[in-house]
Enzyme design. Structure first.
Site, short mmCIF file in Angstrom:
data_model
loop_
_atom_site.label_atom_id
_atom_site.label_comp_id
_atom_site.label_asym_id
_atom_site.label_seq_id
_atom_site.Cartn_x
_atom_site.Cartn_y
_atom_site.Cartn_z
CG ASN A 10 -28.06 -15.40 3.22
OD1 ASN A 10 -27.62 -16.55 3.36
ND2 ASN A 10 -27.56 -14.55 2.34
CE LYS A 12 -24.93 -12.83 4.02
NZ LYS A 12 -24.27 -11.52 3.84
CG HIS A 93 -26.40 -12.90 -1.51
ND1 HIS A 93 -25.16 -12.36 -1.27
CD2 HIS A 93 -27.19 -12.56 -0.47
CE1 HIS A 93 -25.20 -11.71 -0.12
NE2 HIS A 93 -26.41 -11.80 0.39
CD GLU A 95 -22.33 -12.42 0.93
OE1 GLU A 95 -22.41 -11.53 1.78
OE2 GLU A 95 -22.85 -13.56 1.07
CD GLU A 162 -29.55 -9.03 0.43
OE1 GLU A 162 -28.80 -9.77 -0.24
OE2 GLU A 162 -29.82 -9.26 1.62
N GLY A 168 -23.15 -6.64 5.58
CA GLY A 168 -22.07 -7.04 6.48
C GLY A 168 -21.22 -5.89 6.99
CB SER A 207 -26.20 -3.52 8.16
OG SER A 207 -24.91 -3.93 7.72
O1 LIG Z 1 -26.50 -10.47 2.73
C1 LIG Z 1 -27.47 -10.20 3.40
C2 LIG Z 1 -27.42 -9.17 4.51
O2 LIG Z 1 -26.36 -9.50 5.37
P1 LIG Z 1 -26.19 -8.60 6.71
O3 LIG Z 1 -27.56 -8.56 7.37
O4 LIG Z 1 -25.19 -9.35 7.53
O5 LIG Z 1 -25.73 -7.25 6.24
N1 LIG Z 1 -28.63 -10.81 3.19
O6 LIG Z 1 -28.73 -11.73 2.19
#
Ligand SMILES: O=C(COP(=O)(O)O)NO
Length: 244
Positions: A10, A12, A93, A95, A162, A168, A207
């Site tokens: 991903n 982002k 997601h 976010e 997740e 992150g 992570s």
């Molecule tokens: O959001 C994430 C994970 O992000 P990280 O690996 O940077 O924690 N995957 O969709």
């Protein structure tokens, strides 16, 4: 039940044209024989990634509209993702749920529409730190899956667990935490449909990196990863190797 491992990258809201080109060159040198690999660039870079990334790597959108084309300023439709050669889309997601207030009802509409257009979907779920600390992790995951449980076909949907507190932050779930929740999710899915539960793949995200991927990969209910930060780095190849 052997489930084919799958790793998603991903990207982002990252990279410029030069960065995309360099990452695609690096991806094209990775061994993806024994692991399904899906990469998700931002929409403006998607066409160039489709044109330059080599099979068997497939390309995903990071989101899509809840309906088709039309008066939805700023949106990208599933129809357009398919037209551009994307085979997947990430939905739900954390976010998107957080910053863009995507709720379960909106996500059901998105999932239903994306599947109707032939896209495969990585469907994200996961709890916030305060929810985990209140022992509500499974309740949250179930509440996110319940509205879409009839759409969860192993051939077209992959679930990405997740934990929001791991995304992150560099604070990865321990293998014990991840396996426990993956097993609980699979056990819940078995109450919906036992065959689906045994076949559907559940990725871990939060992570994940080259250092922790091997121990996480050894967990029986972790079928892959949805990788953020580390998917932009050469160590993405090590994560793929770890789960393959
Ligand atoms: O959001 C994430 C994970 O992000 P990280 O690996 O940077 O924690 N995957 O969709």
């Amino acid at each position: 039940m052997a489930r084919k491992p799958i790793v998603g990258g991903n990207w982002k809201c990252n990279l410029d044209k030069a960065g995309v080109s360099a990452l695609v060159t690096s991806l094209n040198g990775m061994d993806c024989t024994d692991c399904e690999v899906v990469v998700a660039p931002v929409a403006v870079h998607l066409g160039s990634v489709v044109d330059n990334v080599k099979a068997p790597i497939e390309v995903s959108g990071q989101n899509c509209n809840f309906k088709g084309n039309g008066a939805y300023t700023g949106e990208v439709s599933a129809d357009q993702l398919v037209d551009m050669g994307a085979k997947w889309v990430i939905l739900g997601h954390s976010e998107r749920r957080e910053y863009f207030k995507e709720d379960n009802e909106m996500l059901r509409q998105k999932l239903e529409y994306a599947l109707s257009k032939g896209l495969k979907v990585i469907f994200c779920i996961g709890e916030k730190l305060e929810e985990r600390n209140a022992n509500k992790t499974l309740d949250v995951c179930k509440s996110q899956l319940e509205p879409v449980k009839d759409l969860l076909k192993p051939e077209t949907v992959v679930i990405a667990y997740e934990p929001v507190w791991a995304i992150g932050t560099g604070v990865t779930a321990t293998p014990e935490q991840a396996q426990e929740t993956h097993k609980q999710i699979r056990d819940y899915l078995a109450t919906v449909n036992a065959d689906m539960a045994s076949k559907i793949r559940i990725q871990y995200g939060g992570s994940a990196n080259a250092a922790n991927a091997p121990t996480l990969s050894a967990c029986p209910d972790i079928d892959g990863f949805l990788v953020g930060g580390a998917s932009l780095k050469p160590e993405f190849a090590d994560i793929i190797k770890a789960i393959a």
